[in-house]
Structure formats: structure tokens, C-alpha cells
Design an enzyme around this catalytic site. Structure first.
Site, mmCIF file in Angstrom:
data_model
loop_
_atom_site.group_PDB
_atom_site.id
_atom_site.type_symbol
_atom_site.label_atom_id
_atom_site.label_comp_id
_atom_site.label_asym_id
_atom_site.label_seq_id
_atom_site.Cartn_x
_atom_site.Cartn_y
_atom_site.Cartn_z
ATOM 1 N N LYS A 143 0.817 -1.218 0.000
ATOM 2 C CA LYS A 143 0.000 0.000 0.000
ATOM 3 C C LYS A 143 0.844 1.259 0.000
ATOM 4 O O LYS A 143 0.457 2.264 -0.582
ATOM 5 C CB LYS A 143 -0.952 0.014 1.201
ATOM 6 C CG LYS A 143 -2.117 -0.948 1.051
ATOM 7 C CD LYS A 143 -3.245 -0.576 2.010
ATOM 8 C CE LYS A 143 -4.401 -1.544 1.911
ATOM 9 N NZ LYS A 143 -5.397 -1.325 2.972
ATOM 10 N N LYS A 189 -5.603 -10.055 -6.040
ATOM 11 C CA LYS A 189 -6.817 -10.376 -5.269
ATOM 12 C C LYS A 189 -7.971 -9.445 -5.666
ATOM 13 O O LYS A 189 -7.739 -8.294 -6.031
ATOM 14 C CB LYS A 189 -6.501 -10.359 -3.768
ATOM 15 C CG LYS A 189 -6.922 -9.155 -3.034
ATOM 16 C CD LYS A 189 -6.765 -9.243 -1.529
ATOM 17 C CE LYS A 189 -6.977 -7.816 -1.022
ATOM 18 N NZ LYS A 189 -7.130 -7.609 0.359
ATOM 19 N N LYS A 215 -11.996 -4.119 -3.233
ATOM 20 C CA LYS A 215 -12.907 -2.977 -3.377
ATOM 21 C C LYS A 215 -12.152 -1.757 -3.881
ATOM 22 O O LYS A 215 -12.752 -0.811 -4.362
ATOM 23 C CB LYS A 215 -13.626 -2.695 -2.052
ATOM 24 C CG LYS A 215 -12.725 -2.414 -0.877
ATOM 25 C CD LYS A 215 -13.494 -2.233 0.459
ATOM 26 C CE LYS A 215 -13.937 -3.525 1.062
ATOM 27 N NZ LYS A 215 -14.107 -3.561 2.506
HETATM 28 P P1 AMP Z 1 -11.102 -5.633 3.750
HETATM 29 O O1 AMP Z 1 -12.119 -5.414 2.684
HETATM 30 O O2 AMP Z 1 -9.698 -5.487 3.238
HETATM 31 O O3 AMP Z 1 -11.361 -4.883 5.002
HETATM 32 O O4 AMP Z 1 -11.221 -7.186 4.129
HETATM 33 C C1 AMP Z 1 -12.195 -7.680 5.018
HETATM 34 C C2 AMP Z 1 -12.165 -9.192 5.094
HETATM 35 O O5 AMP Z 1 -12.455 -9.762 3.812
HETATM 36 C C3 AMP Z 1 -10.800 -9.760 5.515
HETATM 37 O O6 AMP Z 1 -11.021 -10.896 6.333
HETATM 38 C C4 AMP Z 1 -10.180 -10.152 4.219
HETATM 39 O O7 AMP Z 1 -9.233 -11.189 4.379
HETATM 40 C C5 AMP Z 1 -11.400 -10.624 3.427
HETATM 41 N N1 AMP Z 1 -11.164 -10.453 1.994
HETATM 42 C C6 AMP Z 1 -11.036 -9.260 1.322
HETATM 43 N N2 AMP Z 1 -10.817 -9.483 0.006
HETATM 44 C C7 AMP Z 1 -10.791 -10.832 -0.148
HETATM 45 C C8 AMP Z 1 -10.592 -11.689 -1.276
HETATM 46 N N3 AMP Z 1 -10.383 -11.203 -2.499
HETATM 47 N N4 AMP Z 1 -10.642 -13.034 -1.068
HETATM 48 C C9 AMP Z 1 -10.871 -13.544 0.176
HETATM 49 N N5 AMP Z 1 -11.046 -12.783 1.274
HETATM 50 C C10 AMP Z 1 -11.013 -11.442 1.125
#
Ligand code: AMP
Ligand code: TRP
Length: 339
Positions: A119, A202, A205
């Protein structure tokens, strides 16, 4: 192993930095929902303090994202009766314990975090101090509840190892057995959902390309179109998992199918092995629409009454503080803070 026994307690969080994606749903939320019915107390959090570490968000956008995330949790099956649902900034002990952990964690530990490196990119000088300290706040989120289990996607594994290191160093420095050594829960066929445009990245968002992800608020047409256009290779699907080696895009679509249909990858391939993507993609699109459409329409319904969402979060914050206030107080005592 710790001698103290801790109440089995689950904590996890998602950043309201944008809308929810299929990655969040399969990697995290589905497990959040099922853990409510196991032998755990469950606490789920919109981590708004984390959401402001990377890029500037307009206040209106942060507010909307936070409510929409709460709506997404509830629409996916997280019940405010079974779980404590909170917005991080409303429970001040998170930020208070984070300061303590800023003084426990070492610069070197933080500098090794791959998420920080990704990041901050080449211009770390311009990154916020909050982005660097992000994992110490995450450790505080978890440990201020003495949480024992944390369901997350694969990308959070390193942060959870750091959480264990912080707990162990605190316990060691002060000669106590106060913070639990938390277990990560990284399970399921889709713990790492990849971009629909690039099987090596990955699904996120924050990806600039909307075609790279399925948003929880996408309608049936958008879901079907994105899956139809998803990058693939020209070969037919294999009938065993090892046939997916070196085929990241094919693997990703099969993993998504397995996650949504709650079957193993082997089981899915036993069914669809031999099919061309022209046949498989419409099946996947139908499945995704069938699973996601009820959630997105329920989210829209909940978003029509933001005051009700705010009431749920206010009640959650009150319940949360019954757990966090005594733990923070005890932490201060252990450290020698006079109060
Ligand atoms: P975040 O949106 O980064 O706050 O992620 C929130 C949760 O969603 C965390 O547990 C991440 O590991 C999971 N997560 C986010 N993106 C992915 C993805 N592409 N595949 C699997 N888990 C995800
Ligand atoms: N860092 C996590 C992510 O981006 C979000 C998060 C913040 C979290 N605090 C947490 C996850 C505590 C689990 C537990 O995915």
C-alpha cells in the site's frame, strides 16, 4: 500454550473503505455468519479507523460506506441478537489499546508487513503514520476483547501473526498471562478470491476496474456480464483439482463456484469437469445471482432506514464496552498507570 482459560470469543472486522465484494463475502462474512451458531461469543466490526489510513475519504462517503457495510453484515445473516455489531470509532478502547501496542510493536515488525509495503508502494515517505501503525490497531481490535478466534481471508494471515507477537511480547515484558494468543480461522474453498480480470491479483474494493470484482450491490445483469467477460483460458475444465495448477483464472472461477455452492473443489469438478467456459460461466452466473440477489435487495431495504442501523450500532457499542472497558483498565494497571 497459555494456562489462563479465555472465553471462546470471535472478533473480526471489515473496512468501510468501499462497497463489499464477493471476496469479502466468501473470504470472511460467510464464516462470520456460521460462527454465530457455534460455541462462541461473536463481535463483528466496521473498522472505520482503519478505513482512513490509506486515502482521504469524504465524510459523507465514509458515513455511507459504514452504514452500507452494517447493512451488508445484517443482510448476509449476521443477527444483532446473536452477535455484537459495532463501529470501531464508537468503542474508544480500541484506539486506547492501540497506543499501548504502538509502544510494544517494533518498527522492524511493522516494516516487514507485506500489506504496508504494497500500500505504501515506492513512496513510503508520503504514506500516513496510521497506515504504518495499522496492524497495531488491528491487534488492539482483537485483544481488547481477549478474542480467541479471528475469521479472515488469506491476506490477513501475516497481520494475525503480528497480533500473536504483540500479545506474547506484552505478556513476556510484564510477566503476565493476560492476552490470549489468538487463532486465525482461514477456511473454505475461497479464502483468496482473485480479480476477474487478472488471476494473480486479489479481488479488491479498491481496484480501479469495476469489472475486476463482483460488488454485493451489483444487480443480476451486472453479475452475469462480469462473469461472462471474466478472463479465462481456452481449455475445458479439468475433472480433478490438480488440473487447475498453472490456470489461475480457471481456478478462481471454480473456487468461487465451490464457495457459493458450499461444496469442495473436487466435488464441483466431478460435476463440471470437461465443460467449456461457455457452458460453465452461465451456470456460475446463475448461482451467483441466486445467492447474492436476496442479500443485495435486503441491503437496499435496510439502507432505507439509516436511523435503525445507527440504533443497532449504538446498542452494539454499549454491549462491547462492557467487555472492553474492564480489559483496558486491567491493562493500564498491569503497565503501572495510576488511576
Ligand atoms: P477488507 O475489505 O480489506 O477490510 O477485508 C475484510 C475481510 O475480507 C478480511 O477478512 C479479508 O481477508 C477478506 N477479503 C477481502 N478481500 C478478499 C478476497 N479477495 N478473497 C478472500 N477474502 C477477502
Ligand atoms: N485488516 C483487516 C482487513 O483489511 C480488517 C481488520 C481490522 C480486521 N481489524 C481487524 C480483521 C481485526 C480481523 C480482526 O481485512
Amino acid at each position: 500454550m497459555s494456562e489462563t482459560s479465555f472465553t471462546p470469543r470471535v472478533f473480526s472486522g471489515i473496512q468501510p473503505s468501499g462497497g463489499l465484494t464477493l471476496g469479502n463475502y466468501l473470504g470472511a462474512i460467510k464464516r462470520f455468519v456460521s460462527m454465530q451458531d457455534e460455541d462462541f461469543e461473536t463481535i463483528y466490526c466496521m473498522v472505520d479507523l482503519h478505513a482512513i489510513t490509506a486515502k482521504f475519504l469524504e465524510p459523507e462517503v465514509l458515513r455511507r460506506n459504514t452504514r452500507e457495510l452494517a447493512a451488508g453484515f445484517i443482510a448476509s445473516g449476521i443477527s444483532p441478537e446473536k452477535s455484537i455489531l459495532i463501529n470501531q470509532s464508537q468503542v474508544p478502547e480500541h484506539a486506547q489499546l492501540a497506543w499501548i501496542f504502538n509502544c510494544v510493536a517494533r518498527m522492524g515488525w511493522m516494516g516487514r508487513m507485506t500489506q504496508w509495503k504494497d500500500k505504501a508502494g515506492k513512496n513510503a515517505e508520503a504514506a500516513s503514520l496510521g497506515l504504518f501503525a495499522y496492524p497495531a490497531l488491528m491487534a488492539a481490535d482483537i485483544l481488547v476483547y481477549h478474542a480467541t478466534h479471528v475469521p479472515v481471508g488469506e491476506d490477513q494471515k501475516q497481520h494475525l501473526e503480528l497480533t500473536r507477537d504483540i500479545a506474547a511480547k506484552f505478556n513476556h515484558d510484564y510477566g503476565v498471562d493476560f492476552f490470549p494468543i489468538t487463532e486465525p480461522v482461514i477456511e473454505g474453498a475461497a479464502t483468496r478470491v482473485m480479480s476477474l480480470r487478472d488471476g494473480s491479483k486479489k479481488m479488491s474494493k479498491s481496484d480501479p476496474s469495476d469489472a475486476s470484482r463482483i460488488n454485493m450491490t451489483d444487480d443480476a445483469d451486472a453479475i452475469a456480464r462480469k462473469i461472462r467477460k471474466a478472463k479465462t483460458d481456452p481449455d475445458a475444465l479439468p475433472s480433478e483439482a490438480k488440473g487447475l495448477d498453472d490456470r489461475p483464472e480457471a481456478r478462481n472461477l471454480v473456487n468461487i463456484y465451490a464457495g457459493l455452492s458450499e461444496q469442495s473443489v473436487d466435488k464441483v469438478l466431478a460435476e463440471v469437469g470437461g465443460q467449456q467456459f461457455g457452458t460453465f460461466k452461465p451456470l456460475l452466473a446463475d448461482l451467483a445471482v441466486a445467492k447474492l440477489a436476496p442479500i443485495s435487495s435486503e441491503m437496499a431495504r435496510l439502507m432505507d432506514d439509516p436511523a435503525e442501523i445507527d440504533r443497532i450500532l449504538a446498542k452494539g457499542a454499549e454491549q462491547a464496552r462492557e467487555i472492553t472497558a474492564p480489559i483496558l483498565k486491567k491493562t493500564y494497571e498491569i503497565i503501572g498507570m495510576v488511576g
